[in-house]
Scaffold this motif. Structure first.
Motif, PDB file in Angstrom:
ATOM      1  N   LYS A 113       0.814  -1.301  -0.069  1.00 39.82           N
ATOM      2  CA  LYS A 113      -0.079  -0.050   0.077  1.00 39.82           C
ATOM      3  C   LYS A 113       0.907   1.369   0.009  1.00 39.82           C
ATOM      4  N   ALA A 115      -0.818   5.328   0.050  1.00 35.94           N
ATOM      5  CA  ALA A 115      -1.815   6.245  -0.609  1.00 35.94           C
ATOM      6  C   ALA A 115      -1.042   7.320  -0.719  1.00 35.94           C
ATOM      7  N   ASP A 139       0.365   5.928   4.334  1.00 40.03           N
ATOM      8  CA  ASP A 139      -1.315   6.044   3.931  1.00 40.03           C
ATOM      9  C   ASP A 139      -1.894   7.259   4.384  1.00 40.03           C
ATOM     10  N   LYS A 188      -7.842   6.816   7.427  1.00 37.26           N
ATOM     11  CA  LYS A 188      -9.076   6.325   6.483  1.00 37.26           C
ATOM     12  C   LYS A 188      -8.350   5.444   5.416  1.00 37.26           C
ATOM     13  N   GLU A 190      -8.110   6.761   2.152  1.00 33.87           N
ATOM     14  CA  GLU A 190      -8.604   6.961   0.870  1.00 33.87           C
ATOM     15  C   GLU A 190      -8.039   7.600  -0.137  1.00 33.87           C
ATOM     16  N   ASP A 191      -7.582   8.928   0.467  1.00 30.15           N
ATOM     17  CA  ASP A 191      -6.979   9.975  -0.486  1.00 30.15           C
ATOM     18  C   ASP A 191      -5.712  10.126  -0.338  1.00 30.15           C
TER      19      ASP A 191
END
Length: 194
Positions: A113, A115, A139, A188, A190-191
């Protein structure tokens, strides 16, 4: 064009006490460094694609070495950073070509991962020059406990026609963080920011 590697260096820094307080578990950072020949040293070249491909190669190699040095699975890594120093016959754009277009994908693949943008730094220096590798949570960029840097250097690099490339991976944030902001538990993912 594969990287012409003269030397690989890997080391781990483990902090067990800070301000006379025990750190349990210890915070650990691993740096994996490659000292490579600069194929474009001393001359201007318009197409830096070969250096971009070297960045992709080193992204996988160095990230795996850093994770292995920590003795963790890639998915357990918490923060990361990358940096490069060109010797005096190189230009900053040589470092940028290695660090930016293609290095991130293999780094994230090893870590499972990632992000957030990978913090980076580049400079020109001589033998034994200090390179500060900036760090951030992999992340979520807003996790302040992971804003950090790791100082690395190789006493005999970079030579004038070399590039020193470093990737740092951690298994935690700074010891004793207390400046607020988003916590690890609130990510989270996500972004890349939160």
């Amino acid at each position: 064009m594969p990287a012409s590697i003269r030397k690989l260096v890997t080391f781990v820094e483990e902090v067990r006490r800070e301000m006379d307080r025990p750190i349990e578990p210890p915070t650990r950072r691993a740096a994996a460094i490659a000292v490579i020949a600069n194929p474009f040293a001393g001359r201007y070249v318009e197409d830096l694609t070969p250096l971009m491909e070297i960045g992709e190669e080193l992204g996988a190699l160095l990230t795996q070495r850093a994770v292995d040095a920590l003795g963790i699975e890639g998915t357990a890594a918490e923060s990361y950073g990358k940096a490069a120093a060109v010797g005096e016959n190189g230009e900053l754009e040589h470092a940028a070509a290695i660090l930016h277009p293609k290095m991130g994908t293999p780094v994230r693949k090893v870590l499972g991962k990632g992000a957030a943008l990978i913090p980076s730094a580049k400079k020109r220096c001589g033998l034994g020059g200090v390179l500060d590798v900036p760090l951030g949570h992999k992340d979520a960029a807003y996790v302040r406990s992971h804003f950090d840097a790791m100082e690395v250097r190789v006493p005999d690099a970079p030579r004038p026609d070399e590039i020193l490339v470093a990737i740092v991976v951690t298994d935690s944030g700074r010891p004793l963080p207390r400046v607020g902001g988003l916590t690890k538990a609130e990510i989270k993912g996500e972004d890349g920011l939160r």
